[in-house]
Design a protein around this motif. Structure first.
Motif, PDB file in Angstrom:
ATOM      1  N   SER A 111      -8.882   0.528   4.991  1.00 10.41           N
ATOM      2  CA  SER A 111      -8.499   0.163   6.353  1.00 10.41           C
ATOM      3  C   SER A 111      -7.425  -0.912   6.248  1.00 10.41           C
ATOM      4  O   SER A 111      -7.450  -1.750   5.341  1.00 10.41           O
ATOM      5  CB  SER A 111      -9.706  -0.342   7.147  1.00 10.41           C
ATOM      6  N   ILE A 112      -6.475  -0.861   7.162  1.00  9.51           N
ATOM      7  CA  ILE A 112      -5.297  -1.723   7.110  1.00  9.51           C
ATOM      8  C   ILE A 112      -5.283  -2.647   8.318  1.00  9.51           C
ATOM      9  O   ILE A 112      -5.441  -2.196   9.452  1.00  9.51           O
ATOM     10  CB  ILE A 112      -4.011  -0.871   7.087  1.00  9.51           C
ATOM     11  N   GLU A 113      -5.084  -3.944   8.063  1.00  9.21           N
ATOM     12  CA  GLU A 113      -5.038  -4.919   9.148  1.00  9.21           C
ATOM     13  C   GLU A 113      -3.815  -5.820   9.008  1.00  9.21           C
ATOM     14  O   GLU A 113      -3.328  -6.050   7.906  1.00  9.21           O
ATOM     15  CB  GLU A 113      -6.314  -5.771   9.157  1.00  9.21           C
ATOM     16  N   GLU A 114      -3.349  -6.312  10.139  1.00  8.99           N
ATOM     17  CA  GLU A 114      -2.241  -7.275  10.211  1.00  8.99           C
ATOM     18  C   GLU A 114      -1.015  -6.799   9.420  1.00  8.99           C
ATOM     19  O   GLU A 114      -0.450  -7.522   8.610  1.00  8.99           O
ATOM     20  CB  GLU A 114      -2.710  -8.658   9.743  1.00  8.99           C
TER      21      GLU A 114
ATOM     22  N   MET B  49       3.629  -4.519   4.693  1.00  2.00           N
ATOM     23  CA  MET B  49       2.689  -5.417   4.021  1.00  2.00           C
ATOM     24  C   MET B  49       1.460  -5.553   4.911  1.00  2.00           C
ATOM     25  O   MET B  49       1.575  -5.520   6.136  1.00  2.00           O
ATOM     26  CB  MET B  49       3.294  -6.806   3.807  1.00  2.00           C
ATOM     27  N   ALA B  50       0.287  -5.721   4.295  1.00  2.00           N
ATOM     28  CA  ALA B  50      -0.924  -5.796   5.111  1.00  2.00           C
ATOM     29  C   ALA B  50      -2.087  -6.393   4.330  1.00  2.00           C
ATOM     30  O   ALA B  50      -2.029  -6.566   3.110  1.00  2.00           O
ATOM     31  CB  ALA B  50      -1.301  -4.403   5.610  1.00  2.00           C
ATOM     32  N   LEU B  51      -3.137  -6.695   5.070  1.00  2.68           N
ATOM     33  CA  LEU B  51      -4.442  -7.003   4.491  1.00  2.68           C
ATOM     34  C   LEU B  51      -5.186  -5.676   4.417  1.00  2.68           C
ATOM     35  O   LEU B  51      -5.142  -4.889   5.365  1.00  2.68           O
ATOM     36  CB  LEU B  51      -5.217  -7.979   5.379  1.00  2.68           C
ATOM     37  N   ILE B  52      -5.861  -5.406   3.306  1.00  3.97           N
ATOM     38  CA  ILE B  52      -6.536  -4.115   3.183  1.00  3.97           C
ATOM     39  C   ILE B  52      -7.994  -4.289   2.751  1.00  3.97           C
ATOM     40  O   ILE B  52      -8.350  -5.249   2.064  1.00  3.97           O
ATOM     41  CB  ILE B  52      -5.800  -3.169   2.212  1.00  3.97           C
ATOM     42  N   TYR B  53      -8.804  -3.317   3.166  1.00  5.30           N
ATOM     43  CA  TYR B  53     -10.241  -3.342   2.885  1.00  5.30           C
ATOM     44  C   TYR B  53     -10.700  -1.966   2.412  1.00  5.30           C
ATOM     45  O   TYR B  53     -10.178  -0.941   2.862  1.00  5.30           O
ATOM     46  CB  TYR B  53     -11.036  -3.685   4.144  1.00  5.30           C
ATOM     47  N   VAL B  54     -11.679  -1.960   1.525  1.00  6.66           N
ATOM     48  CA  VAL B  54     -12.439  -0.755   1.211  1.00  6.66           C
ATOM     49  C   VAL B  54     -13.849  -1.032   1.707  1.00  6.66           C
ATOM     50  O   VAL B  54     -14.561  -1.872   1.145  1.00  6.66           O
ATOM     51  CB  VAL B  54     -12.449  -0.449  -0.302  1.00  6.66           C
TER      52      VAL B  54
ATOM     53  N   ASN C 208     -16.288  -3.029   3.419  1.00  8.88           N
ATOM     54  CA  ASN C 208     -16.237  -4.458   3.761  1.00  8.88           C
ATOM     55  C   ASN C 208     -15.652  -5.311   2.636  1.00  8.88           C
ATOM     56  O   ASN C 208     -15.670  -6.545   2.723  1.00  8.88           O
ATOM     57  CB  ASN C 208     -17.647  -4.965   4.096  1.00  8.88           C
ATOM     58  N   LEU C 209     -15.144  -4.667   1.601  1.00  7.73           N
ATOM     59  CA  LEU C 209     -14.581  -5.398   0.468  1.00  7.73           C
ATOM     60  C   LEU C 209     -13.126  -5.759   0.756  1.00  7.73           C
ATOM     61  O   LEU C 209     -12.279  -4.882   0.943  1.00  7.73           O
ATOM     62  CB  LEU C 209     -14.671  -4.548  -0.801  1.00  7.73           C
ATOM     63  N   PHE C 210     -12.841  -7.050   0.791  1.00 11.86           N
ATOM     64  CA  PHE C 210     -11.503  -7.554   1.111  1.00 11.86           C
ATOM     65  C   PHE C 210     -10.675  -7.559  -0.174  1.00 11.86           C
ATOM     66  O   PHE C 210     -10.845  -8.414  -1.036  1.00 11.86           O
ATOM     67  CB  PHE C 210     -11.625  -8.960   1.702  1.00 11.86           C
ATOM     68  N   ILE C 211      -9.776  -6.599  -0.303  1.00 15.09           N
ATOM     69  CA  ILE C 211      -9.059  -6.374  -1.557  1.00 15.09           C
ATOM     70  C   ILE C 211      -8.094  -7.512  -1.884  1.00 15.09           C
ATOM     71  O   ILE C 211      -7.989  -7.935  -3.046  1.00 15.09           O
ATOM     72  CB  ILE C 211      -8.308  -5.033  -1.516  1.00 15.09           C
ATOM     73  N   ASN C 212      -7.388  -8.028  -0.897  1.00 13.31           N
ATOM     74  CA  ASN C 212      -6.456  -9.138  -1.144  1.00 13.31           C
ATOM     75  C   ASN C 212      -7.191 -10.315  -1.781  1.00 13.31           C
ATOM     76  O   ASN C 212      -6.696 -10.939  -2.725  1.00 13.31           O
ATOM     77  CB  ASN C 212      -5.801  -9.584   0.162  1.00 13.31           C
ATOM     78  N   GLN C 213      -8.373 -10.598  -1.269  1.00 13.64           N
ATOM     79  CA  GLN C 213      -9.153 -11.710  -1.812  1.00 13.64           C
ATOM     80  C   GLN C 213      -9.632 -11.418  -3.229  1.00 13.64           C
ATOM     81  O   GLN C 213      -9.618 -12.302  -4.095  1.00 13.64           O
ATOM     82  CB  GLN C 213     -10.353 -12.011  -0.914  1.00 13.64           C
ATOM     83  N   LYS C 214     -10.039 -10.179  -3.496  1.00 10.46           N
ATOM     84  CA  LYS C 214     -10.513  -9.824  -4.834  1.00 10.46           C
ATOM     85  C   LYS C 214      -9.410  -9.995  -5.873  1.00 10.46           C
ATOM     86  O   LYS C 214      -9.672 -10.423  -7.000  1.00 10.46           O
ATOM     87  CB  LYS C 214     -11.025  -8.382  -4.855  1.00 10.46           C
ATOM     88  N   MET C 215      -8.177  -9.686  -5.509  1.00 11.07           N
ATOM     89  CA  MET C 215      -7.075  -9.842  -6.454  1.00 11.07           C
ATOM     90  C   MET C 215      -6.847 -11.313  -6.789  1.00 11.07           C
ATOM     91  O   MET C 215      -6.654 -11.677  -7.956  1.00 11.07           O
ATOM     92  CB  MET C 215      -5.799  -9.213  -5.886  1.00 11.07           C
ATOM     93  N   LEU C 216      -6.875 -12.166  -5.783  1.00 10.51           N
ATOM     94  CA  LEU C 216      -6.685 -13.601  -6.024  1.00 10.51           C
ATOM     95  C   LEU C 216      -7.894 -14.203  -6.731  1.00 10.51           C
ATOM     96  O   LEU C 216      -7.757 -15.092  -7.572  1.00 10.51           O
ATOM     97  CB  LEU C 216      -6.435 -14.323  -4.701  1.00 10.51           C
ATOM     98  N   GLU C 217      -9.057 -13.721  -6.407  1.00 10.83           N
ATOM     99  CA  GLU C 217     -10.294 -14.215  -7.012  1.00 10.83           C
ATOM    100  C   GLU C 217     -10.303 -13.988  -8.520  1.00 10.83           C
ATOM    101  O   GLU C 217     -10.827 -14.800  -9.292  1.00 10.83           O
ATOM    102  CB  GLU C 217     -11.475 -13.490  -6.357  1.00 10.83           C
ATOM    103  N   SER C 218      -9.697 -12.902  -8.957  1.00 15.27           N
ATOM    104  CA  SER C 218      -9.682 -12.552 -10.380  1.00 15.27           C
ATOM    105  C   SER C 218      -8.736 -13.430 -11.192  1.00 15.27           C
ATOM    106  O   SER C 218      -8.867 -13.538 -12.412  1.00 15.27           O
ATOM    107  CB  SER C 218      -9.251 -11.093 -10.545  1.00 15.27           C
ATOM    108  N   GLY C 219      -7.748 -14.011 -10.506  1.00 15.88           N
ATOM    109  CA  GLY C 219      -6.739 -14.794 -11.212  1.00 15.88           C
ATOM    110  C   GLY C 219      -5.582 -13.962 -11.742  1.00 15.88           C
ATOM    111  O   GLY C 219      -4.665 -14.499 -12.359  1.00 15.88           O
ATOM    112  N   TRP C 220      -5.568 -12.660 -11.478  1.00 12.39           N
ATOM    113  CA  TRP C 220      -4.492 -11.805 -11.977  1.00 12.39           C
ATOM    114  C   TRP C 220      -3.332 -11.693 -10.998  1.00 12.39           C
ATOM    115  O   TRP C 220      -2.448 -10.847 -11.171  1.00 12.39           O
ATOM    116  CB  TRP C 220      -5.021 -10.418 -12.328  1.00 12.39           C
ATOM    117  N   ALA C 221      -3.316 -12.537  -9.994  1.00 12.37           N
ATOM    118  CA  ALA C 221      -2.200 -12.570  -9.046  1.00 12.37           C
ATOM    119  C   ALA C 221      -2.040 -13.986  -8.519  1.00 12.37           C
ATOM    120  O   ALA C 221      -3.006 -14.750  -8.446  1.00 12.37           O
ATOM    121  CB  ALA C 221      -2.442 -11.597  -7.893  1.00 12.37           C
TER     122      ALA C 221
END
Length: 224
Positions: free
Chosen positions: A93-96, A106-111, A113-126
């Motif tokens: 799902s695509i927001e904003e 460009m957008a915020l994306i979810y699978v 309820n999983l917030f993908i943008n946050q998961k990428m930053l959380e990992s430290g790989w971005a």
């Protein structure tokens, strides 16, 4: 008819007139919401790198607030692999959504309820990219935590003060302005700023064994 029978009769009528219609209405609204949500889902069919995906309509979509390394740089492949594991061949799902300066979406994306943008930053790989969305504060905090905990590109794998691979190659190739990829400078051990310079390999900075090697890569000698 006794009072008890009258009360039971009244309760049955109440259920028929109010409770059952209310249940049916809630079921209808839930189904409508689910159908609408499902209609807004888009499938990801490809991954370009750690911050850009390809949608089923063949358009590219970049994740807001996310700046992943180029594939040839440190952490680039790890970022791409992580994003692929999260969204490839899945519906998002695509927001904003907004266009960037080149017109790319460009957008915020979810699978789910999983917030993908946050998961990428959380990992430290971005890296965190400054932007204005409803999730700005959350994502900035998430990125800061990854940096504090030295995860991903903030680990010694990509962020280095000394060369762990070849201690004899100690010339530091550094970008003067990391945001605009400005002048490429190399620092010798004799340079006053040498001990303060970090090599951020996810940005393309690198170590050199000789000045000739640094010059050939487009770097010029730092003044201090």
């Amino acid at each position: 008819m006794s009072m008890k029978d009258k009360l039971l009769f009244f309760l049955k009528r109440f259920a028929l007139l109010f409770i059952i219609p209310s249940i049916l209405l809630n079921l209808f609204l839930s189904y409508k919401f689910y159908s609408q949500k499902k209609a807004n889902l888009v499938k990801v069919i490809g991954i370009i790198d750690g911050d850009t995906v390809v949608l089923e309509n063949k358009t590219r979509l970049r994740l807001r607030h996310i700046n992943a390394p180029e594939l040839e740089f440190c952490g680039g492949q790890e970022a791409k692999n992580l994003l692929a594991s999260l969204v490839e061949n899945k519906s998002i799902s695509i927001e904003e959504q907004i266009p960037d300066q080149t017109g790319r979406a460009m957008a915020l994306i979810y699978v789910d309820n999983l917030f993908i943008n946050q998961k990428m930053l959380e990992s430290g790989w971005a890296r965190y990219h400054s932007d204005q969305t409803s999730k700005t504060a959350l994502l900035k905090k998430t990125a800061d935590n990854a940096k504090t905990n030295k995860l991903g590109i903030f680990s010694q794998l990509c962020l280095q003060m000394q060369n762990p691979d070849n201690p004899n190659c100690i010339i530091k190739g550094n970008l003067e302005n990391k945001r605009t990829s400005g002048r490429k400078l190399y620092y010798l051990l004799s340079c006053a700023q040498y001990k303060f310079v970090q090599i951020e390999k996810d940005l393309g900075e690198q170590w050199f064994c000789t000045e000739k090697e640094a010059s050939a890569a487009g770097y010029i000698k730092a003044a201090t």
